[in-house]
Design an enzyme around this catalytic site. Structure first.
Site, short mmCIF file in Angstrom:
data_model
loop_
_atom_site.label_atom_id
_atom_site.label_comp_id
_atom_site.label_asym_id
_atom_site.label_seq_id
_atom_site.Cartn_x
_atom_site.Cartn_y
_atom_site.Cartn_z
N SER A 171 8.24 -11.45 -25.01
CA SER A 171 8.75 -10.08 -25.09
C SER A 171 10.01 -9.86 -24.25
O SER A 171 10.88 -9.08 -24.64
CB SER A 171 7.66 -9.09 -24.66
N HIS B 159 9.73 -6.42 -20.04
CA HIS B 159 10.53 -5.78 -21.09
C HIS B 159 11.84 -5.22 -20.52
O HIS B 159 12.91 -5.42 -21.10
CB HIS B 159 9.73 -4.65 -21.73
#
Length: 295
Positions: free
Chosen positions: A200, A246
């Protein structure tokens, strides 16, 4: 698409569409075959721009061997398969996912973790104990099928166009720097005994770089911004999601992506790879800081 023959009276009043992306209007044509091409398909040539097909067939057109090699928007070499690195990255992720399904010890050896908690967990070293490789291996590790499915779909959707626009080396640098930035921030701000895994961080780096590229090409920013906002909402509302990875990947992707597409041509490689080196230096500094806190 419109099925009317080119050159009809109605066509004379229409903006041409890219021959490789029929949904995109463009006023640019290849200087060799004169087919319309969108900014994503434009390859810098000695004079004007060429389409990818003409670039690939250039060796048989009678051009001089020492003619300037066509380049991507970011100055990379145009490849016959502009999605090769993306395919390889997806393949590595899938291979690791299959492997960890049959070996929990392997999963424990790959995840990002600062310090392993006491028994009954395995007595395995974390990043603070010297296993820095976990900052990289965790980028290719997934445990749940939904997790890897979402990340690989995103990688294919975002990675392909970016690889074509940047070139293989620059795209690979963007991917790894973004992924490492996500790992470093997760290591710095996350609980030391909480394992983190997944691509991610790198994927959010591709989100950031895609937004920068679309802005550079003067595309409609609303689709990518809406998709990014949706993903950020999930990031901060769903449980068991590392927001640190993230955000770290997103920030690095924006910084590196900006350097890739806005570097001045005369110092292009220096600015692009110099920016990657500076971000890597920050990553190393954050990792050393967290390690000092935990030891």
């Amino acid at each position: 698409m419109d099925d009317q023959a080119a050159g009809s009276p109605q066509d004379a009043h229409r903006v041409p569409h890219c021959y490789r992306h029929p949904d995109r209007e463009t006023g640019i044509r290849c200087t060799r075959c004169e087919r319309p091409i969108c900014p994503e398909c434009m390859v810098n040539a000695a004079v004007g721009f060429q389409c990818p097909d003409c670039v690939r067939s250039g060796s048989g057109t009678g051009h001089a061997p020492n003619a300037a090699m066509p380049r991507t928007l970011a100055g990379g070499t145009v490849a016959a398969d502009p999605h090769l690195i993306t395919k390889i990255l997806i393949g590595i992720n899938l291979a690791v996912f299959i492997a960890v399904q049959f070996s929990e010890p392997l999963l424990n050896d790959l995840v990002l973790i600062g310090r392993w908690p006491p028994e009954p967990f395995l007595p395995t070293d974390g990043v603070a104990d010297g296993d820095w490789y976990r900052l990289v291996t965790s980028m290719f590790t997934h445990e749940a099928i939904w997790h890897i499915a979402f990340n690989m779909l995103s990688l294919w959707w975002l990675g392909g166009p970016l690889e074509a626009a940047l070139g293989r080396a620059r795209y690979l640098a963007l991917y790894f720097v973004s992924g490492l930035a996500g790992s470093a921030l997760a290591y710095l701000l996350g609980a030391p005994t909480t394992g983190t895994l997944g691509a991610s961080g790198a994927i959010f780096g591709l989100f950031g770089a895609t937004a920068v590229l679309m802005r550079r090409l003067d595309y409609d920013m609303r689709p990518i911004i809406a998709l990014l906002v949706i993903n950020l909402i999930f990031t901060f509302t769903w449980a068991n999601i590392s927001w640190q990875a993230h955000i770290g990947g997103l920030v690095a992707g924006v910084v590196v992506g900006y350097a890739m597409v806005h570097a001045p041509r005369e110092r292009r490689s220096l600015v692009q790879y110099g920016t990657c080196a500076l971000v890597l230096a920050v990553i190393v500094g954050l990792t050393l800081l967290r390690t000092a806190q935990l030891t």
